[in-house]
Write an enzyme that holds these catalytic residues in place. Sequence first.
Site, PDB file in Angstrom:
ATOM      1  N   ASN A   4      -8.339  55.253  -9.594  1.00 26.60           N
ATOM      2  CA  ASN A   4      -8.419  55.405  -8.146  1.00 26.60           C
ATOM      3  C   ASN A   4      -8.849  54.051  -7.586  1.00 26.60           C
ATOM      4  O   ASN A   4     -10.023  53.704  -7.597  1.00 26.60           O
ATOM      5  CB  ASN A   4      -9.444  56.506  -7.828  1.00 26.60           C
ATOM      6  N   ARG A  34      -3.918  57.165  -8.343  1.00 29.55           N
ATOM      7  CA  ARG A  34      -4.010  57.860  -7.064  1.00 29.55           C
ATOM      8  C   ARG A  34      -3.381  56.961  -5.992  1.00 29.55           C
ATOM      9  O   ARG A  34      -3.783  55.798  -5.845  1.00 29.55           O
ATOM     10  CB  ARG A  34      -5.466  58.113  -6.716  1.00 29.55           C
ATOM     11  N   HIS A  82      -6.028  64.368   0.899  1.00 28.79           N
ATOM     12  CA  HIS A  82      -6.877  65.159  -0.021  1.00 28.79           C
ATOM     13  C   HIS A  82      -6.053  66.214  -0.772  1.00 28.79           C
ATOM     14  O   HIS A  82      -6.600  67.210  -1.228  1.00 28.79           O
ATOM     15  CB  HIS A  82      -7.991  65.917   0.743  1.00 28.79           C
ATOM     16  N   ARG A 141     -16.120  59.230  10.362  1.00 32.02           N
ATOM     17  CA  ARG A 141     -14.905  59.352  11.180  1.00 32.02           C
ATOM     18  C   ARG A 141     -15.071  60.461  12.208  1.00 32.02           C
ATOM     19  O   ARG A 141     -15.655  61.500  11.915  1.00 32.02           O
ATOM     20  CB  ARG A 141     -13.692  59.686  10.306  1.00 32.02           C
ATOM     21  N   GLU A 179     -10.224  65.648  -8.929  1.00 30.08           N
ATOM     22  CA  GLU A 179      -8.960  64.986  -8.610  1.00 30.08           C
ATOM     23  C   GLU A 179      -8.446  64.164  -9.793  1.00 30.08           C
ATOM     24  O   GLU A 179      -7.243  64.080 -10.017  1.00 30.08           O
ATOM     25  CB  GLU A 179      -9.153  64.090  -7.379  1.00 30.08           C
TER      26      GLU A 179
END
Length: 409
Positions: A7, A91, A180, A241, A381
């Site tokens: 990642n 990823r 996601h 965010r 993940e």
Amino acid sequence: MNVLALNSGSSSIKFQLFDMGGGERLLVKGIADKIGLEDSFLRSEGLDGRQDLRPMALADHRAALKAIIDMLHSRDRAGEAAGRIGGVGHRVVHGGERFGESVLIDNGVMDALRQLVELAPLHNPPSILGIEICREMLPGVPNVAVFDTAIHQTMPPKAYLYGLPLYLYRKHGIRKYGFHGTSHAYVAKEAARHLGRPLEELKMITCHLGNGCSITAFERGRSIDTSMGFTPLEGLVMGTRSGDVDPAVPLYLTKDLAMSPDEVDDLLNQESGLKGLCGERDMRDIEAQARQGRAAAQTAIDVFVYRIQKYIGAYTAVLGGVDVIVFTAGIGENSPYIRREVLRPFGYLGLRIDERRNQEGQTVFSCADSAVFAMRVPTNEELVIARDTCNLIPCKEDPTAGRRAGRGK
Ligand code: ADP
């Protein structure tokens, strides 16, 4: 066969090495962090759980990946079977409309990934760099791209189109993509497996609540809507965010408050959300402050929770009901308080929480007679990346096991 899941971010590369033969065993995990900064380091942890932290100069992503691969080789020499990498899974944040599933990387895929940089100028370049370096440093080892957007490609136009002139979608690709995806897909499958029911038969809502937060509605096993949009900025209130705001706000900031586009970008992505509301971005600190009676911390939690409730309500409406609500990621997995607060209004659906099970972090924390399952499912993940990689590459141990795909959409 060992598969390395990578990642790559702008200043860090997280990695996990799995032995995918049989038991999907995690062999080594870690991070090369603060790439390009003076205090860069490589941290790794093997099967014995012992952490190895090495400060080292990691001038760029190439140096960081070399350090990771060298470390894996040295663990291998020490008898940890960590060096033999049979495949690398990467990823990739944005797969656009081209990639509806993971893909074995060849030159054509690399060209497509480079074209997608336009849609994800911040997120895709580090992944592309990671792939390029792996192809160079591990010649002959196949690479696979696993996209955050892929599972949301099943959304219908009524969910992914904005109320904007259609040419902006047709010509410039402006639509909801969602992110996601590997996490939502993983926890949805795990939840169904735990319940012993086919995912296809369940109306499910998955809440990924970490630093980034998003929520997805699954119908017949497919994502039909999700809260993040053209970028990961839309939807829930997150660590830094804003999530949804009136689209006129950024215009007001630029026109009336004379902020530059870069300043607005920074404000919405880095200075808003929980941090903007109360000065803290870490939910543990915010919960602690709220318990001590700090009003701004409680307000931030209230805004955070209320937005999630509104999305659950909306998705329940479009699904025509809900069978399972799943919580995952840092906050979703670890905060019984947030889980309870989020689910508070849904008694009207027949949802009843067992607070003891919730506090204990049990997988199913609704009561036996609840009409809706409330679940806590840790995400993974990296394992999804390793699985997809293993499925797409010609497997060395069993040449018939690898399914060559390369199927873009
Ligand atoms: P990322 O999106 O960076 O992968 P994580 O999934 O690790 O983030 O989630 C990070 C968030 O999880 C932070 O806000 C952190 O405060 C929160 N978190 C972790 N543990 C707890 C806890 N015990 N209680 C409340 N929040 C927690």
